[in-house]
Design a protein around this motif. Structure first.
Motif, PDB file in Angstrom:
ATOM      1  N   ALA A   1      36.086  13.174  51.499  1.00 45.24           N
ATOM      2  CA  ALA A   1      37.484  13.390  51.857  1.00 45.24           C
ATOM      3  C   ALA A   1      38.051  12.211  52.636  1.00 45.24           C
ATOM      4  O   ALA A   1      39.174  11.755  52.390  1.00 45.24           O
ATOM      5  N   LEU A   2      37.266  11.692  53.580  1.00 48.61           N
ATOM      6  CA  LEU A   2      37.741  10.561  54.368  1.00 48.61           C
ATOM      7  C   LEU A   2      37.734   9.269  53.544  1.00 48.61           C
ATOM      8  O   LEU A   2      38.616   8.420  53.693  1.00 48.61           O
ATOM      9  N   ALA A   3      36.737   9.131  52.677  1.00 51.04           N
ATOM     10  CA  ALA A   3      36.673   7.922  51.844  1.00 51.04           C
ATOM     11  C   ALA A   3      37.836   7.873  50.863  1.00 51.04           C
ATOM     12  O   ALA A   3      38.327   6.784  50.530  1.00 51.04           O
ATOM     13  N   GLU A   4      38.281   9.024  50.385  1.00 50.39           N
ATOM     14  CA  GLU A   4      39.424   9.038  49.464  1.00 50.39           C
ATOM     15  C   GLU A   4      40.679   8.470  50.130  1.00 50.39           C
ATOM     16  O   GLU A   4      41.518   7.850  49.467  1.00 50.39           O
ATOM     17  N   ARG A   5      40.815   8.680  51.416  1.00 54.85           N
ATOM     18  CA  ARG A   5      41.942   8.084  52.141  1.00 54.85           C
ATOM     19  C   ARG A   5      41.818   6.556  52.175  1.00 54.85           C
ATOM     20  O   ARG A   5      42.811   5.838  52.080  1.00 54.85           O
ATOM     21  N   MET A   6      40.589   6.078  52.322  1.00 53.95           N
ATOM     22  CA  MET A   6      40.368   4.632  52.303  1.00 53.95           C
ATOM     23  C   MET A   6      40.700   4.048  50.932  1.00 53.95           C
ATOM     24  O   MET A   6      41.287   2.970  50.827  1.00 53.95           O
ATOM     25  N   VAL A   7      40.323   4.780  49.882  1.00 50.38           N
ATOM     26  CA  VAL A   7      40.617   4.319  48.522  1.00 50.38           C
ATOM     27  C   VAL A   7      42.124   4.257  48.304  1.00 50.38           C
ATOM     28  O   VAL A   7      42.658   3.308  47.715  1.00 50.38           O
ATOM     29  N   ALA A   8      42.840   5.266  48.793  1.00 45.62           N
ATOM     30  CA  ALA A   8      44.289   5.318  48.605  1.00 45.62           C
ATOM     31  C   ALA A   8      44.991   4.136  49.255  1.00 45.62           C
ATOM     32  O   ALA A   8      46.048   3.685  48.787  1.00 45.62           O
ATOM     33  N   LEU A   9      44.404   3.599  50.328  1.00 43.72           N
ATOM     34  CA  LEU A   9      44.997   2.455  51.017  1.00 43.72           C
ATOM     35  C   LEU A   9      44.428   1.128  50.528  1.00 43.72           C
ATOM     36  O   LEU A   9      44.759   0.076  51.084  1.00 43.72           O
ATOM     37  N   GLY A  10      43.561   1.163  49.534  1.00 45.05           N
ATOM     38  CA  GLY A  10      42.994  -0.066  48.998  1.00 45.05           C
ATOM     39  C   GLY A  10      41.897  -0.657  49.859  1.00 45.05           C
ATOM     40  O   GLY A  10      41.492  -1.794  49.646  1.00 45.05           O
ATOM     41  N   ARG A  11      41.383   0.120  50.811  1.00 45.64           N
ATOM     42  CA  ARG A  11      40.314  -0.392  51.679  1.00 45.64           C
ATOM     43  C   ARG A  11      38.943  -0.293  51.002  1.00 45.64           C
ATOM     44  O   ARG A  11      38.020  -1.006  51.370  1.00 45.64           O
ATOM     45  N   VAL A  12      38.815   0.646  50.052  1.00 41.85           N
ATOM     46  CA  VAL A  12      37.576   0.826  49.297  1.00 41.85           C
ATOM     47  C   VAL A  12      37.915   0.729  47.813  1.00 41.85           C
ATOM     48  O   VAL A  12      38.857   1.367  47.342  1.00 41.85           O
ATOM     49  N   THR A  13      37.151  -0.063  47.071  1.00 42.13           N
ATOM     50  CA  THR A  13      37.460  -0.315  45.657  1.00 42.13           C
ATOM     51  C   THR A  13      36.755   0.636  44.705  1.00 42.13           C
ATOM     52  O   THR A  13      37.232   0.876  43.604  1.00 42.13           O
ATOM     53  N   ASP A  14      35.606   1.164  45.083  1.00 41.94           N
ATOM     54  CA  ASP A  14      34.819   2.037  44.210  1.00 41.94           C
ATOM     55  C   ASP A  14      34.349   3.222  45.036  1.00 41.94           C
ATOM     56  O   ASP A  14      33.429   3.101  45.854  1.00 41.94           O
ATOM     57  N   LEU A  15      34.982   4.382  44.841  1.00 41.17           N
ATOM     58  CA  LEU A  15      34.676   5.550  45.659  1.00 41.17           C
ATOM     59  C   LEU A  15      33.216   5.969  45.528  1.00 41.17           C
ATOM     60  O   LEU A  15      32.519   6.149  46.532  1.00 41.17           O
ATOM     61  N   GLU A  16      32.722   6.121  44.293  1.00 41.11           N
ATOM     62  CA  GLU A  16      31.357   6.611  44.096  1.00 41.11           C
ATOM     63  C   GLU A  16      30.328   5.603  44.607  1.00 41.11           C
ATOM     64  O   GLU A  16      29.313   5.982  45.201  1.00 41.11           O
ATOM     65  N   GLY A  17      30.604   4.326  44.367  1.00 45.90           N
ATOM     66  CA  GLY A  17      29.678   3.306  44.858  1.00 45.90           C
ATOM     67  C   GLY A  17      29.606   3.297  46.374  1.00 45.90           C
ATOM     68  O   GLY A  17      28.527   3.175  46.970  1.00 45.90           O
ATOM     69  N   PHE A  18      30.751   3.437  47.021  1.00 51.10           N
ATOM     70  CA  PHE A  18      30.788   3.455  48.479  1.00 51.10           C
ATOM     71  C   PHE A  18      30.074   4.693  49.022  1.00 51.10           C
ATOM     72  O   PHE A  18      29.289   4.604  49.976  1.00 51.10           O
ATOM     73  N   LEU A  19      30.322   5.853  48.415  1.00 45.55           N
ATOM     74  CA  LEU A  19      29.673   7.076  48.876  1.00 45.55           C
ATOM     75  C   LEU A  19      28.160   7.003  48.683  1.00 45.55           C
ATOM     76  O   LEU A  19      27.398   7.568  49.483  1.00 45.55           O
ATOM     77  N   ALA A  20      27.732   6.318  47.647  1.00 42.67           N
ATOM     78  CA  ALA A  20      26.283   6.129  47.456  1.00 42.67           C
ATOM     79  C   ALA A  20      25.701   5.306  48.597  1.00 42.67           C
ATOM     80  O   ALA A  20      24.592   5.587  49.083  1.00 42.67           O
ATOM     81  N   ASP A  21      26.434   4.287  49.055  1.00 42.46           N
ATOM     82  CA  ASP A  21      25.974   3.482  50.184  1.00 42.46           C
ATOM     83  C   ASP A  21      25.954   4.298  51.474  1.00 42.46           C
ATOM     84  O   ASP A  21      25.052   4.157  52.309  1.00 42.46           O
ATOM     85  N   VAL A  22      26.952   5.170  51.648  1.00 40.42           N
ATOM     86  CA  VAL A  22      26.979   6.044  52.821  1.00 40.42           C
ATOM     87  C   VAL A  22      25.780   6.990  52.792  1.00 40.42           C
ATOM     88  O   VAL A  22      25.100   7.192  53.804  1.00 40.42           O
ATOM     89  N   ALA A  23      25.503   7.561  51.620  1.00 41.94           N
ATOM     90  CA  ALA A  23      24.375   8.487  51.492  1.00 41.94           C
ATOM     91  C   ALA A  23      23.044   7.780  51.740  1.00 41.94           C
ATOM     92  O   ALA A  23      22.132   8.347  52.352  1.00 41.94           O
ATOM     93  N   ALA A  24      22.938   6.539  51.275  1.00 43.85           N
ATOM     94  CA  ALA A  24      21.702   5.786  51.491  1.00 43.85           C
ATOM     95  C   ALA A  24      21.479   5.540  52.978  1.00 43.85           C
ATOM     96  O   ALA A  24      20.354   5.632  53.480  1.00 43.85           O
ATOM     97  N   ARG A  25      22.562   5.224  53.690  1.00 46.41           N
ATOM     98  CA  ARG A  25      22.438   5.042  55.144  1.00 46.41           C
ATOM     99  C   ARG A  25      22.077   6.356  55.824  1.00 46.41           C
ATOM    100  O   ARG A  25      21.240   6.402  56.733  1.00 46.41           O
ATOM    101  N   GLU A  26      22.673   7.449  55.386  1.00 48.47           N
ATOM    102  CA  GLU A  26      22.398   8.759  55.970  1.00 48.47           C
ATOM    103  C   GLU A  26      20.941   9.146  55.756  1.00 48.47           C
ATOM    104  O   GLU A  26      20.335   9.810  56.588  1.00 48.47           O
ATOM    105  N   ALA A  27      20.377   8.714  54.620  1.00 48.65           N
ATOM    106  CA  ALA A  27      18.985   9.043  54.328  1.00 48.65           C
ATOM    107  C   ALA A  27      18.021   8.351  55.275  1.00 48.65           C
ATOM    108  O   ALA A  27      16.909   8.831  55.511  1.00 48.65           O
ATOM    109  N   GLN A  28      18.424   7.209  55.828  1.00 42.86           N
ATOM    110  CA  GLN A  28      17.558   6.498  56.765  1.00 42.86           C
ATOM    111  C   GLN A  28      17.398   7.274  58.064  1.00 42.86           C
ATOM    112  O   GLN A  28      16.322   7.338  58.641  1.00 42.86           O
ATOM    113  N   MET A  29      18.489   7.887  58.522  1.00 44.59           N
ATOM    114  CA  MET A  29      18.459   8.638  59.767  1.00 44.59           C
ATOM    115  C   MET A  29      19.751   9.427  59.869  1.00 44.59           C
ATOM    116  O   MET A  29      20.834   8.885  59.607  1.00 44.59           O
ATOM    117  N   PRO A  30      19.697  10.723  60.235  1.00 43.84           N
ATOM    118  CA  PRO A  30      20.923  11.501  60.383  1.00 43.84           C
ATOM    119  C   PRO A  30      21.871  10.851  61.380  1.00 43.84           C
ATOM    120  O   PRO A  30      21.450  10.270  62.378  1.00 43.84           O
TER     121      PRO A  30
END
Length: 713
Positions: free
Chosen positions: A25-54
Motif C-alpha cells: 500500500a505504501l509502495a503504491e504511493r511511491m510508484v504514483a509519484l514516480g519514486r519507484v519504477t517497478d512495484l513488484e521488483g521493489f517489493l521483492a527487495d523489501v521482502a528480501a530485507r525483511e527475511a534477513q531480520m524482522p
C-alpha cells in the motif's frame, strides 16, 4: 528531508492487515509519484530485507526498508494502522509503519537523513506526536521537522549532548555518517584530563577500574544488514540509556553511509565495549582486551540498560576478551556465545568449511551435468578442449562445460579443508588448510581427508600462535613463519602419517556403498531422508548433503553415488512442499502469515531449498518436524528403491532432465509431500487452536525466526 516525504506519501488510515500488504500500500504511493519504477521488483527487495531480520521494534513501530535499483530517489512513506500490523516485534503489532526506500547507489547525505529518522523514532515524544497527528500534511511536516511543533516533539532532556546534530533545512537531524562527534570529543577531552602524566599511565587505563572521580566509560559499535535503520536506532537507544545510567557512552555506527572510526584514545580509555550488530564488526581487533558484550542489533534497541549493566558487571569481575593477535576474532568466534563447549565449536568449524564448499559443488556439479546432457555420457573421454575445440560441434561445447565443471569440482576438498582451518584460526589457517586439502584430494582421501586436513591445519596454527615470539619476529609471523611451519607439519602428517589410512577408509566406504542393493539401499534412503528433514538445513542436513556431493565429486561417479545424490535432493525438497500443500488443503489450521509463507514454499521446495519449511517448524516444531521427517524417509526410500540417479548436486525440479528415471523420481517426491502434508494436518487437527485469532496476537513464525540466506538444502 523535505523532498523525501510529502502528504501524498502519508496514509493515516492504513487498512492493511499484514506486513506485505502494508508495504504494498505504501509502495503504491511511491510508484504514483514516480519514486519507484517497478512495484513488484521493489517489493521483492523489501521482502528480501525483511527475511534477513524482522523490522518490527518495541513501541509499536515497523520500519520495512531496503536499497533497491527500482528506487529513483530516497523516499519515505508513512502509514498509521488502527488495528496494528505484525512486524515481528516482541511486544506486539505496530501501528506506526515507515517504508524507507533508498536507491542502490544512494549518496551518503541522503542515507544520513534516513538514519536520523531512525534515531528520532527512539524518542517517545516524537512517536506520540505522530499518533496524534490529525491530517497527512501535518504528519509529513512533523517527520520533516519543518514546523515548530515538530521541534518540540523531538526535543529531549539530553538536547545539550546532541546540539551539534542540526541537519540540513532545519530538520533537526545529524549530518554525521558514523560517530556522534560531540560525544566522542567529550570523551576524548575527559581522557586527556584524567591522564596522570605524559606517559598516559593512569590508573584508569585498566579496564573495569575507573577512577572514582569519573564515570564508567563504554564504547559501542552498531550495525545491521542494510545499515539504514536498525544501526542508528540501536545507537540512539544505547546513548540514551547511557545518559540515564550516568556513564560516558560513545557509539560508532557502521552503516551504509560509511563510518567514522572512534578515536583510538577513546577506545583505549574505555572500561567496556558493547557490540550490537548483525554483520561482522569492521576492524574488531581495535577493541580487543576489554570487557565485551556481543549481541544482535535489536538487543541494542530493546534492552540497552541491560547491556550496560552486563558490561559493567564483566568489568567488575575482570572478564576481558583476548588481546589483539594474529588469528584473534575468527569468523567462528564472532558467531559464538560465551561458554560454548568444544562440540558446538567443532560443529561451527565444520559448517564454516561446508558453507564455502557448497557454491563450488553447485557450480561444478551443474556444469558437469550440463556437459553430459549436451555431449552424452561419453563426454568424460573427450580430449582436452585446449587441444581440440570445434565452435560448430555440440560435443565440443559439452566437453567444455564438463571440463570447466571438473576444474570447479577439483577445488571442493581444498576449499573444505581451507575454510575449516579459516573458521578455527582466521586467515593464517588458509594456507596450511588448502595445502592439506589438496594433498587429501591427490591421495584420494576424499571428504574424510578434507575434514581431517582442515582440523589439523587449524589446530597447528592455533598452537603456533600460542608460542611467545620475540617482538622483532612478530611482523613476519603471519606472512612467512606461520604459513611455512604449519604447511610443513600438515603436509608431513597428511602424506606420511594419516593420509593413507584415511584414503583406505574412504575407499572401503565407497566400495560398501557401491555394493548396496535391495533392502540395504532402501534403508540407506530412509536414513538420508530422516537426516535431510531433521533440522531443515542445519548441521545434520548438511552432513547428509556433503556426504552425497562428495560421492559425485569425481570425473566418473559410481551408480550408487548418483543414487545417493538423488535420494538426498528428493528428500530435501519434501518439507517445504509438504507445508505448502498443507496450507492449501486446510487453510484454517494455519495463520494468515503461514498461508502466505506456504505460497513461497512451493517455489522454495521445488528449488531444493529445505529452509523454506523453517518458519513453520519454528512456530510448531513438535508437529512440523516429525511430519517432515516421515515424508523425507518415504521419499528417500522410494527414490533408492526406484533406482533414480542424479549427476547434479542441486537444482530441484529444474534439473529433472538430468535425472535417471525422472517419472518415478517425481512420484517419490509427490508421495513424501503427501505424507508430510497429511501428517501435519492430522497432528494440528488434534489440538484445539484458533489460528485466525492468534494471528493478530502472536508473532508469526516468519518474523520470530532469524531467516537464513538460501543455501543448498
Amino acid at each position: 528531508m523535505s523532498d523525501m516525504i510529502t502528504a501524498d506519501l502519508v496514509d493515516l488510515d492504513l487498512s492493511a492487515d499484514t506486513k506485505d500488504a502494508a508495504a504494498r500500500a505504501l509502495a503504491e504511493r511511491m510508484v504514483a509519484l514516480g519514486r519507484v519504477t517497478d512495484l513488484e521488483g521493489f517489493l521483492a527487495d523489501v521482502a528480501a530485507r525483511e527475511a534477513q531480520m524482522p523490522t518490527g521494534l518495541d513501541g509499536g513501530i515497523g520500519i520495512p526498508h531496503c536499497r533497491s535499483e527500482h528506487v529513483t530517489e530516497p523516499t519515505l512513506a508513512f502509514g498509521r494502522s488502527a488495528a496494528g500490523i505484525d512486524f515481528g516485534a516482541v511486544d506486539g503489532p505496530a501501528d506506526l509503519i515507515f517504508l524507507i526506500a533508498a536507491p542502490a547507489g544512494a549518496d551518503d547525505a541522503h542515507l544520513t537523513i534516513l538514519s536520523s529518522l531512525a534515531r528520532q523514532l527512539m524518542n517517545p515524544e516524537f512517536t506520540d506526536a505522530l499518533r496524534a497527528a490529525g491530517d497527512a500534511a501535518s504528519a509529513a511536516a512533523l517527520i520533516r521537522g519543518d514546523e515548530p511543533e515538530a521541534a518540540e516533539a523531538v526535543a529531549t532532556e539530553g538536547a545539550a549532548d546532541t546540539a551539534d546534530s542540526e541537519g540540513p533545512e532545519g530538520s533537526g537531524v545529524s549530518e554525521s555518517s558514523g560517530v556522534s562527534e560531540g560525544s566522542q570529543d567529550s570523551v576524548a577531552s575527559s581522557v586527556a584530563a584524567s591522564a596522570d602524566d605524559a606517559t598516559g599511565t593512569s590508573s584508569s587505563d585498566a579496564p573495569g577500574a575507573p577512577d572514582a572521580d569519573r564515570p564508567f566509560r563504554i564504547v559501542a559499535v552498531t550495525s545491521c544488514p542494510t545499515g539504514i535503520a536498525h544501526t542508528y536506532m540501536a545507537a540512539e537507544s544505547l546513548e540514551s540509556a547511557g545518559r540515564d545510567a550516568g556513564v560516558e557512552l560513545v557509539v560508532e555506527t557502521q552503516g551504509s553511509a560509511g563510518f567514522t572510526r572512534l578515536d583510538p584514545a577513546v577506545i583505549a580509555a574505555a572500561d567496556g565495549v558493547i557490540f550490537a550488530h548483525d554483520v561482522a564488526v569492521r576492524e574488531k581487533d581495535r577493541f580487543a582486551g576489554k570487557p565485551t558484550v556481543d549481541v544482535g542489533v535489536k538487543a541494542g534497541i530493546n534492552r540497552p540498560a541491560e547491556l550496560i549493566s552486563e558490561v559493567r558487571a564483566k568489568a567488575e569481575r575482570g572478564e576481558v576478551t583476548a588481546a589483539a593477535r594474529p588469528g584473534a576474532g575468527t569468523p567462528v568466534e564472532r558467531a559464538g556465545e560465551p561458554g560454548e563447549g568444544y562440540g558446538t565449536k567443532l560443529r561451527k568449524w565444520l559448517m564454516s568449511g561446508v558453507s564455502y564448499m557448497v557454491p563450488f559443488v553447485a557450480a561444478g556439479g551443474l556444469l558437469i551435468a550440463l556437459g553430459f546432457a549436451i555431449g552424452g555420457y561419453q563426454i568424460n573421454e573427450a580430449k582436452p578442449v585446449t587441444e581440440h575445440f570445434d565452435w560448430g560441434q555440440v560435443d565440443s561445447w559439452g566437453a567444455l562445460l564438463f571440463q570447466i565443471g571438473g576444474v570447479a569440482f577439483g577445488f571442493l576438498i581444498p576449499v573444505l579443508a581451507g575454510y575449516i582451518a579459516y573458521g578455527m584460526a582466521d586467515r593464517p589457517g588458509l594456507v596450511p588448510g588448502f595445502v592439506g586439502g589438496m594433498i587429501a584430494f591427490n591421495i584420494n582421501a576424499g571428504f574424510l581427508g578434507g575434514l581431517a586436513a582442515g582440523l589439523i591445519a587449524g589446530g597447528v596454527v592455533l598452537g603456533i600462535q600460542r608460542i611467545k615470539i620475540p617482538p622483532v619476529l612478530r611482523g613476519i609471523m603471519p606472512v612467512v613463519v606461520i604459513p611455512l611451519v604449519s604447511s610443513m607439519i600438515v603436509g608431513f602428517l597428511m602424506l606420511i602419517v594419516i593420509g593413507k589410512p584415511i584414503a583406505e577408509a574412504q575407499k572401503a566406504m565407497t566400495d560398501w556403498l557401491s555394493g548396496l542393493s535391495g533392502s540395504n539401499a532402501v534403508l540407506l534412503g530412509i536414513l538420508l531422508g530422516l537426516m535431510m528433514c531433521f533440522d531443515l538445513g542445519g548441521p545434520v542436513n548438511k552432513v547428509a548433503y556433503a556426504f552425497a556431493t562428495a560421492g559425485i565429486a569425481v570425473q566418473a561417479p559410481s551408480d550408487s553415488a548418483m543414487k545417493i545424490m538423488a535420494a538426498v535432493m528428493a528428500a530435501g525438497m519434501v518439507p517445504p512442499l509438504g507445508m505448502a500443500l498443507a496450507t492449501t488443503i486446510r487453510k484454517k489450521l494455519f495463520t494468515t502469515t503461514e498461508r502466505e509463507n506456504g505460497k513461497a514454499a512451493w517455489v522454495l521446495g521445488a528449488s531444493f531449498i529445505t529452509e523454506g519449511a523453517i518458519p513453520f517448524a519454528a512456530a510448531d516444531p513438535l508437529r512440523v518436524i516429525p511430519a517432515s521427517m516421515a515424508g523425507g524417509a518415504v521419499t528417500g526410500a522410494l527414490t533408492m528403491a526406484f533406482g533414480s540417479t542424479l549427476r547434479a548436486p542441486h537444482g530441484g525440479i529444474w534439473v529433472t532432465f538430468l535425472i535417471g528415471k525422472p517419472f518415478l523420481y517425481l512420484l517419490a517426491i509427490a508421495a513424501g509431500t503427501a505424507v508430510t502434508a497429511g501428517l501435519v494436518i492430522v497432528l494440528k487437527g488434534m489440538r484445539r487452536t484458533t489460528p485466525e485469532g492468534a494471528a493478530s496476537s502472536e508473532p508469526s513464525a516468519a518474523t520470530t525466526t532469524e531467516a537464513k540466506q538460501p543455501v543448498p538444502a
